[in-house]
Write a protein that holds these residues in place. Structure first.
Motif, short mmCIF file in Angstrom:
data_model
loop_
_atom_site.label_atom_id
_atom_site.label_comp_id
_atom_site.label_asym_id
_atom_site.label_seq_id
_atom_site.Cartn_x
_atom_site.Cartn_y
_atom_site.Cartn_z
N SER A 1 -1.76 7.75 -19.22
CA SER A 1 -2.49 6.50 -19.03
C SER A 1 -2.45 5.98 -17.61
O SER A 1 -3.34 5.24 -17.19
CB SER A 1 -1.92 5.42 -19.98
N SER A 2 -1.41 6.33 -16.82
CA SER A 2 -1.31 5.75 -15.48
C SER A 2 -0.40 6.60 -14.59
O SER A 2 0.33 7.47 -15.07
CB SER A 2 -0.75 4.33 -15.55
N ILE A 3 -0.44 6.31 -13.28
CA ILE A 3 0.48 6.87 -12.29
C ILE A 3 1.11 5.71 -11.55
O ILE A 3 0.42 4.73 -11.18
CB ILE A 3 -0.24 7.80 -11.30
N THR A 4 2.41 5.82 -11.31
CA THR A 4 3.15 4.79 -10.57
C THR A 4 3.88 5.45 -9.41
O THR A 4 4.48 6.52 -9.58
CB THR A 4 4.16 4.08 -11.48
N ALA A 5 3.82 4.83 -8.21
CA ALA A 5 4.50 5.37 -7.03
C ALA A 5 5.12 4.23 -6.23
O ALA A 5 4.60 3.09 -6.22
CB ALA A 5 3.53 6.16 -6.17
N TYR A 6 6.22 4.56 -5.54
CA TYR A 6 6.88 3.56 -4.69
C TYR A 6 6.32 3.75 -3.28
O TYR A 6 6.57 4.75 -2.61
CB TYR A 6 8.39 3.76 -4.70
N VAL A 7 5.53 2.76 -2.81
CA VAL A 7 4.83 2.87 -1.53
C VAL A 7 4.98 1.59 -0.72
O VAL A 7 5.34 0.53 -1.23
CB VAL A 7 3.33 3.18 -1.75
N LYS A 8 4.69 1.74 0.57
CA LYS A 8 4.62 0.60 1.49
C LYS A 8 3.18 0.52 1.97
O LYS A 8 2.65 1.46 2.57
CB LYS A 8 5.54 0.78 2.67
N LEU A 9 2.55 -0.63 1.72
CA LEU A 9 1.16 -0.84 2.12
C LEU A 9 1.12 -1.85 3.26
O LEU A 9 1.73 -2.91 3.18
CB LEU A 9 0.33 -1.36 0.95
#
Length: 720
Positions: A391-399
């Motif tokens: 259902s989804s993808i989750t990632a730890y990012v800096k925007l």
């Protein structure tokens, strides 16, 4: 002077007696005789002309017409005596096929028709198989003001005065993946095996009368005891007297078939998340006529299974509550009443199967360097241990300020990222942000267990948390924010790349039925099985046979169709001994399209059969369908072909179904079996390699999978 002159005149007119006298004309006597003779000749000639005229009038009049009609009726009788098939029998027309008359071995078509009181013609039309588009019509009579044809079916033996009766629409003949009826050991789950309730004792007695060995066991038995018990049996039968709370999910994963009466076990067995309404009914509404359990039931039929109305419980009619593989065979008050799941069919997800993850949920310590990874894409390999609905993808990012990113899933290709499977939308931020970013797919994607690549778009200024060991990652110089490429390209970076990204998939695990599952339509504590009629008891028996099938997955064989490759089936159903005719109403066969095939027009033709049981040129009826993207290339589907105007057919002759595609390349596949025959009737598989112009010898060992419905006529009540 006057007298002298008259005598002189007469003297010259009378014949002289002197031999020397010269004749100057005919005497009055000669002239009179000549006139008399000519008159007699004219009288004779006039009589001859009158006789010829009268004969001509007789030829064109009632006597001659009657003679012609008698001759034409004798010809009609002769044609009927030779007829192979009577296609139309009406008061003003009769159409039939007769043996070959033009030397090609195929039947010809003869039609007699009166064109009504306005046209007043009676004609005979012959269509020769060598020239089917050039029928030859002869006008047998004009000015026919009335004609009424009636028919008397042939009777062998003593004359029968019974009236002709036509049956209801019935299943005439079928061939499908039928159970072998070899699994004869039943694990019978009840509330108390030591003191069976009357209704359970009745069911046990029925099973034993059908040849089953029955082992009763309590629903309260432990999971391990039930597992040991099902290992020595072929099928499980769950009585309605059990409690769903007591049995729970202890037999959900049983690798053998399960037949269940208790409606409240629908969620534990993965069929539906909830039950439907309680209703007071004795009839079912059939929805499927192409399943072993409902064999002979037509869609829309009202089928009585009980001798009296009883309160029963349905299943939920909300499709979102139903297992994706659930097949509803009959309804009651608009809700599922009789439903099945085949082996390996997808079940509903339980609470324990929802919200699972695959990938790295840890926040690693390192950030991807902006000097090396900018306007690029990074991907990390993840492993799915089970089939999943992602259902989804989750990632730890800096925007950064006004930053954005998006995610995707790629297939694995020999250890490297392969083709794009699915991509998410774009996640934006107005101000800079750091943390877990979750993006849902517009539509959840189904993935089989295996390796995949989780990809992250890294525009300028975006960074991803990672660890440089313990995993497998790849970098691509492709800018993906506008959309990922259909396949992975432009890999760069260290080799080997053992990084792990802080990213994961969220999914619901997909569970499958380990064996066949049947929910019977009498799940209610007050239901008395003693009121099941013959139809209801027969349904119970067929449910046991189908669920206990030791080899439930027999996909059959593929018969591709194209413009030149055609398939077909010779069909001769068993009929009552006193049958006088039969006709076809509908036929079901199984088809699917080839993967990546474009749309295809498929032609179904019902034709009369030749004496060697091959298709003749004589068309009874035809139908066509366009197979396009709506049809599956993975699974066969039953397709219904209406044949409501096939006409009355001879009891000693069969018909042929022919199926052909219109394209140059094969695009549609027929489903057939080799070595398995229907239990009754005469059937043969047919194939043609030249657009149906010629047909190979029929195969006595092979058959299409089909269901043939129609009517038969009998003189009096049917006699089998």
């Amino acid at each position: 002077m006057k007298v002298t002159r008259r005598l002189y005149f007469c003297t010259r007119l009378l014949p002289g007696f002197s031999g020397s006298a010269r004749r100057g004309g005919f005497t009055l006597l000669e002239l009179s005789l000549s006139v008399l003779i000519v008159s007699l000749l004219m009288l004779g000639l006039f009589s001859s002309v009158q006789l010829v005229t009268t004969a001509s009038r007789l030829q064109d009049g009632p006597v001659g017409q009657t003679t012609d009609l008698a001759r034409h009726l004798e010809q009609l009788s002769a044609d009927v005596r030779l007829a192979q098939t009577l296609v139309e029998r009406s008061s003003d027309a009769v159409e039939m096929t007769v043996p070959d008359q033009d030397g090609d071995g195929d039947a010809e078509i003869i039609r007699y028709q009166w064109w009504g009181a306005v046209d007043q013609r009676w004609t005979r039309t012959v269509t020769y198989s060598l020239t089917p588009n050039e029928p030859v019509t002869t006008v047998l009579a004009n000015n026919v003001t009335q004609l009424d044809l009636s028919y008397l079916a042939a009777t062998y033996g003593p004359a029968d005065t019974d009236q002709e009766i036509e049956s209801d629409e019935v299943l005439l003949l079928a061939h499908d993946d039928r159970p072998a009826d070899s699994g004869k050991r039943v694990l019978f789950i009840v509330s108390d095996p030591d003191s069976l309730r009357n209704r359970d004792a009745d069911k046990l007695a029925w099973m034993q009368s059908w040849g089953y060995t029955v082992e009763p066991i309590a629903a309260s038995a432990s999971a391990s005891s039930l597992q040991q018990a099902w290992q020595r049996n072929d099928v499980i039968y769950i009585s309605e007297t059990t409690s769903s709370n007591t049995l729970g999910s202890k037999v959900t994963d049983a690798p053998i078939g399960v037949v269940c009466e208790e409606a409240y076990l629908c969620d534990e067995l993965g069929v539906t998340t909830s039950v439907g309404n309680a209703v007071d009914y004795q009839y079912l509404s059939s929805t499927v006529g192409t399943h072993f359990l409902t064999e002979g039931w037509l869609p829309g039929d009202a089928v009585s299974i009980s001798t009296k109305r009883q309160t029963v419980r349905n299943l939920s009619d909300d499709e979102s509550d139903q297992a994706p593989g659930l097949q509803v065979l009959a309804t009651r008050a608009g809700q599922p009443a009789l439903a099945v799941l085949d082996q390996h069919a997808q079940l509903i997800a339980s609470d324990a199967d929802a919200g699972l993850t695959a990938g790295e949920t840890t926040v690693f310590s390192q950030w991807s360097p902006t000097s090396e990874i900018s306007n690029d894409t990074v991907a990390s390999k993840v492993a799915l241990d089970e089939d999943a609905m992602v259902s989804s993808i989750t990632a730890y990012v800096k925007l950064p300020f006004a930053g954005s990113t998006r995610f995707a899933i790629f297939a694995d290709n020999a250890g490297e990222p392969g083709d794009l499977i699915a991509e998410t939308g774009i996640a934006y931020t107005l101000f800079s942000a750091t943390g877990w970013v979750k993006i849902d797919f517009a539509d959840a994607c189904m993935l089989e267990a295996g390796d995949y690549w989780l990809a992250i778009a890294v525009p300028s200024g975006v960074q991803v948390r990672y660890d440089d060991s313990g995993g497998t990652s790849r970098c691509s110089s492709t800018h993906s924010l506008a959309g990922f490429d259909s396949s992975w390209q432009n890999t760069f970076g260290p080799d080997p790349n053992n990084a792990r990204l802080s990213a994961y998939l969220t999914y619901d695990a997909i569970r499958y039925a380990a064996g066949r599952r049947v929910f019977l339509p009498w799940g209610s504590s007050g239901f008395e099985v003693t009121h099941l009629n013959e139809q209801g008891q027969g349904l119970m028996l067929r449910a046991l046979q189908w669920a206990a099938d030791a080899v439930p997955d027999n996909p059959g064989l593929d018969l591709p169709l194209s413009g030149s490759l055609s398939g077909g089936q010779y069909l001769a159903p068993p009929l009552p001994d006193n049958a006088t005719g039969w006709r076809v109403t509908r036929l079901f066969c199984r088809l699917k399209k080839l993967e990546d095939a474009s749309y295809q027009n498929v032609q179904f033709r019902l034709v009369s059969a030749t004496l060697d049981e091959r298709p003749s040129p004589y068309l009874l009826e035809e139908a066509s369908v366009v197979f396009d993207y709506q049809f599956s290339s993975k699974d066969y589907v039953w397709y219904e072909i209406p044949f409501a105007a096939s006409g009355d057919l001879r009891t000693d002759r069969g018909v042929c179904l022919t199926v052909s595609g219109g394209g140059a390349q094969a695009a549609v596949i027929l489903n057939y079996d080799d070595g398995a025959k229907p239990t009754t009737g005469d059937t043969l598989l047919l194939q043609s390699l030249d657009q149906g112009n010629t047909w190979s010898p029929p195969s006595a060992e092979a058959d299409l999978r089909f269901y043939l419905y129609g009517h038969y006529q009998t003189r009096g009540e049917p006699q089998w």
